[in-house]
Design an enzyme around this catalytic site. Sequence first.
Site, PDB file in Angstrom:
ATOM      1  N   LYS A   1     -39.222  25.686   7.502  1.00  0.00           N
ATOM      2  CA  LYS A   1     -38.260  27.106   6.884  1.00  0.00           C
ATOM      3  C   LYS A   1     -37.145  25.697   6.073  1.00  0.00           C
ATOM      4  CE  LYS A   1     -37.084  31.031   8.838  1.00  0.00           C
ATOM      5  NZ  LYS A   1     -38.234  30.880   8.160  1.00  0.00           N
TER       6      LYS A   1
ATOM      7  N   TYR B   1     -52.092  30.381  11.568  1.00  0.00           N
ATOM      8  CA  TYR B   1     -51.609  29.451  12.133  1.00  0.00           C
ATOM      9  C   TYR B   1     -52.342  29.862  13.732  1.00  0.00           C
ATOM     10  CZ  TYR B   1     -47.054  29.416   9.645  1.00  0.00           C
ATOM     11  OH  TYR B   1     -46.554  29.188   7.883  1.00  0.00           O
TER      12      TYR B   1
HETATM   13  P1  FAD Z   1     -35.468  15.958  -0.662  1.00  0.00           P
HETATM   14  O1  FAD Z   1     -36.386  17.030  -1.293  1.00  0.00           O
HETATM   15  O2  FAD Z   1     -36.395  15.099   0.441  1.00  0.00           O
HETATM   16  O3  FAD Z   1     -34.922  14.952  -1.894  1.00  0.00           O
HETATM   17  C1  FAD Z   1     -34.021  13.838  -1.759  1.00  0.00           C
HETATM   18  C2  FAD Z   1     -33.932  13.134  -3.416  1.00  0.00           C
HETATM   19  O4  FAD Z   1     -32.817  12.955  -2.263  1.00  0.00           O
HETATM   20  C3  FAD Z   1     -35.474  12.729  -3.018  1.00  0.00           C
HETATM   21  O5  FAD Z   1     -35.578  12.961  -4.085  1.00  0.00           O
HETATM   22  C4  FAD Z   1     -35.250  10.890  -2.820  1.00  0.00           C
HETATM   23  O6  FAD Z   1     -35.735  10.674  -3.931  1.00  0.00           O
HETATM   24  C5  FAD Z   1     -34.189  11.471  -3.369  1.00  0.00           C
HETATM   25  N1  FAD Z   1     -32.447  10.013  -2.765  1.00  0.00           N
HETATM   26  C6  FAD Z   1     -32.847   9.837  -1.160  1.00  0.00           C
HETATM   27  N2  FAD Z   1     -32.353   8.556  -1.043  1.00  0.00           N
HETATM   28  C7  FAD Z   1     -31.140   8.704  -2.303  1.00  0.00           C
HETATM   29  C8  FAD Z   1     -30.701   7.608  -2.617  1.00  0.00           C
HETATM   30  N3  FAD Z   1     -29.871   7.145  -1.825  1.00  0.00           N
HETATM   31  N4  FAD Z   1     -29.881   7.264  -3.587  1.00  0.00           N
HETATM   32  C9  FAD Z   1     -30.060   8.586  -4.690  1.00  0.00           C
HETATM   33  N5  FAD Z   1     -31.075   8.943  -4.335  1.00  0.00           N
HETATM   34  C10 FAD Z   1     -31.866   9.656  -3.256  1.00  0.00           C
HETATM   35  N6  FAD Z   1     -40.241  23.703   3.349  1.00  0.00           N
HETATM   36  C11 FAD Z   1     -40.249  24.827   3.499  1.00  0.00           C
HETATM   37  O7  FAD Z   1     -39.186  25.449   3.208  1.00  0.00           O
HETATM   38  N7  FAD Z   1     -41.700  25.382   3.837  1.00  0.00           N
HETATM   39  C12 FAD Z   1     -42.307  25.253   3.915  1.00  0.00           C
HETATM   40  O8  FAD Z   1     -43.739  25.406   3.567  1.00  0.00           O
HETATM   41  C13 FAD Z   1     -42.745  24.000   3.918  1.00  0.00           C
HETATM   42  N8  FAD Z   1     -43.560  22.743   4.435  1.00  0.00           N
HETATM   43  C14 FAD Z   1     -43.250  21.164   4.793  1.00  0.00           C
HETATM   44  C15 FAD Z   1     -44.142  20.796   4.395  1.00  0.00           C
HETATM   45  C16 FAD Z   1     -44.908  19.213   4.869  1.00  0.00           C
HETATM   46  C17 FAD Z   1     -45.590  18.266   5.212  1.00  0.00           C
HETATM   47  C18 FAD Z   1     -43.594  18.299   4.585  1.00  0.00           C
HETATM   48  C19 FAD Z   1     -43.230  16.899   4.583  1.00  0.00           C
HETATM   49  C20 FAD Z   1     -42.043  19.329   4.445  1.00  0.00           C
HETATM   50  C21 FAD Z   1     -41.783  20.381   4.588  1.00  0.00           C
HETATM   51  N9  FAD Z   1     -40.926  21.136   4.037  1.00  0.00           N
HETATM   52  C22 FAD Z   1     -41.242  22.767   4.166  1.00  0.00           C
HETATM   53  C23 FAD Z   1     -39.603  20.798   4.110  1.00  0.00           C
HETATM   54  C24 FAD Z   1     -39.639  20.318   2.721  1.00  0.00           C
HETATM   55  O9  FAD Z   1     -40.058  19.729   1.930  1.00  0.00           O
HETATM   56  C25 FAD Z   1     -37.625  19.603   2.540  1.00  0.00           C
HETATM   57  O10 FAD Z   1     -37.265  20.191   3.184  1.00  0.00           O
HETATM   58  C26 FAD Z   1     -37.244  19.782   1.405  1.00  0.00           C
HETATM   59  O11 FAD Z   1     -37.834  19.328   0.401  1.00  0.00           O
HETATM   60  C27 FAD Z   1     -35.589  19.560   1.206  1.00  0.00           C
HETATM   61  O12 FAD Z   1     -35.306  19.394   0.307  1.00  0.00           O
HETATM   62  P2  FAD Z   1     -34.238  18.244  -0.320  1.00  0.00           P
HETATM   63  O13 FAD Z   1     -33.354  18.692  -2.113  1.00  0.00           O
HETATM   64  O14 FAD Z   1     -32.941  18.542   0.647  1.00  0.00           O
HETATM   65  O15 FAD Z   1     -34.332  16.934   0.147  1.00  0.00           O
HETATM   66  C1  PHB Z   2     -47.785  24.222   3.426  1.00  0.00           C
HETATM   67  O1  PHB Z   2     -48.232  25.039   2.137  1.00  0.00           O
HETATM   68  O2  PHB Z   2     -47.525  23.603   2.929  1.00  0.00           O
HETATM   69  C2  PHB Z   2     -46.766  25.604   4.468  1.00  0.00           C
HETATM   70  C3  PHB Z   2     -47.089  26.100   4.520  1.00  0.00           C
HETATM   71  C4  PHB Z   2     -46.459  26.532   5.735  1.00  0.00           C
HETATM   72  C5  PHB Z   2     -45.403  26.194   6.715  1.00  0.00           C
HETATM   73  C6  PHB Z   2     -46.487  24.355   6.908  1.00  0.00           C
HETATM   74  C7  PHB Z   2     -46.148  24.144   5.766  1.00  0.00           C
HETATM   75  O3  PHB Z   2     -45.002  26.495   7.951  1.00  0.00           O
END
Ligand code: FAD
Ligand code: PHB
Length: 405
Positions: free
Chosen positions: A297, A201
């Site tokens: 997170k 980082y």
């Molecule tokens: P989502 O993954 O958003 O899933 C929700 C689902 O609901 C989707 O498939 C969507 O299509 C569906 N949906 C939406 N609306 C509807 C509807 N009306 N009807 C039916 N289905 C619907 N987290 C970490 O812990 N560690 C990391 O290193 C990290 N890095 C990240 C890096 C990036 C660039 C990003 C953008 C996020 C990162 N995150 C990280 C966060 C993590 O990706 C999310 O917190 C995680 O995807 C949450 O999962 P979820 O199932 O709650 O939601």
């Molecule tokens: C990742 O690998 O996508 C990643 C790792 C650590 C973070 C955020 C994203 O804090």
Amino acid sequence: MSKIQVAIIGAGPSGLLLSQLLRLQGIESIVLERQTREYVEGRIRAGLLEWSTVDLLNEARVGARMMREGLAHDGLELAFDGRTHRIDLKKLTGHRMMVYGQTEVQKDLGDAHTASGAQIIWEAGNVAIHDITSHRPRVTYTRGAINHEIDCDFIAGCDGFHGISRQSIPKEYVTLHERTYPFGWIGIMANVPPVAGELIYVNHPRGFALCSMRSKSRSRYYLQCSLDDDIANWPDDRFWDELRGRLPNEHAGALITGPSIEKSIAPLRSFVAEPMRFGQLFLVGDAAHILPPTGAKGLNLAAADVRLLSEAILEYYRGGSETLLNDYSKQALARVWKATRFSWWFTALMHKFSDETFAHRIQLAELEYIAGSAAAAESFAENYVGLNFAQRIPRPQGLRLKSSI
Ligand code: FAD
Ligand code: PHB
């Protein structure tokens, strides 16, 4: 109309993990997802799992490939002022982190569902929730030209930040807390070996950078960029030059570059909706909270919500008690707010907010404090590995933390 115990909206990691845990306990659910399976499995997002998430995936019997292919990390590096400082997470907390992409978690969950014949409706349109405050809520959706209706006991809103679950709660019953940040992250994936063995980082006067990875031959890198930036402004060469420029010399010289296989820009946001329950609807994961990815997170909080909710639903069906269901929102939010604070704080520490030299010097002073104080390093480490599961290593009585401040 069909009947089911639990209707789950969204087949992201929250929705599929919940349905898998419920199925293992003999509780029937149906998952409604508006996208195709290919789309959901192709979304590149998180890459770092807390060990509590690793444990939960193993309990859900979807962890075998992760244990074979994931990379367990004992520490990370903070880079600032041209130097690096390693945080030894394992030594400070007793816990490690696991590098294993969300895409892989999603595929493992999808495969487990296919193998068990669990019900997932892909490309479910117009999903809507009805009678949430009654004991027999309903969910309707369309598939093709056909309307469907499901009668259920509980609805789990696992449909992410833009989903309909949270929006189905009348505004007067939910409080939204939000903070947006004046920058985004541009991320690239490339099939090149990572610049170092652990995550780095970087706080740099030109902005934040993060060196992460998916495997020993696939790297994931991020750069802080402006909010209105366009991906077209970032040909690979510019990305690599800018990353090299933000890395300390020891790493800049070791950076191996190559063509990107994915490139995207994401805005940063902190967001919490409370309570996380309304009637028979329970919000889970990103549907209830979003964090800037700096603290890694988001996915881990989603998994923690799933653990709580699955245990509460199980208690209900085993003994008829609603105690855990009634506690769900309070329990989940206690963890959510601590993670929200850490992600906000770490984001503020590492990013460039303005050209003000005062702000940058304060950041450097705090980073030097973490590097020099065992107490500050321990506080950072226990938040990073996940506060609620960080079991502190008991210190012999009278032992003082060694600091060099
Ligand atoms: P989502 O993954 O958003 O899933 C929700 C689902 O609901 C989707 O498939 C969507 O299509 C569906 N949906 C939406 N609306 C509807 C509807 N009306 N009807 C039916 N289905 C619907 N987290 C970490 O812990 N560690 C990391 O290193 C990290 N890095 C990240 C890096 C990036 C660039 C990003 C953008 C996020 C990162 N995150 C990280 C966060 C993590 O990706 C999310 O917190 C995680 O995807 C949450 O999962 P979820 O199932 O709650 O939601
Ligand atoms: C990742 O690998 O996508 C990643 C790792 C650590 C973070 C955020 C994203 O804090």
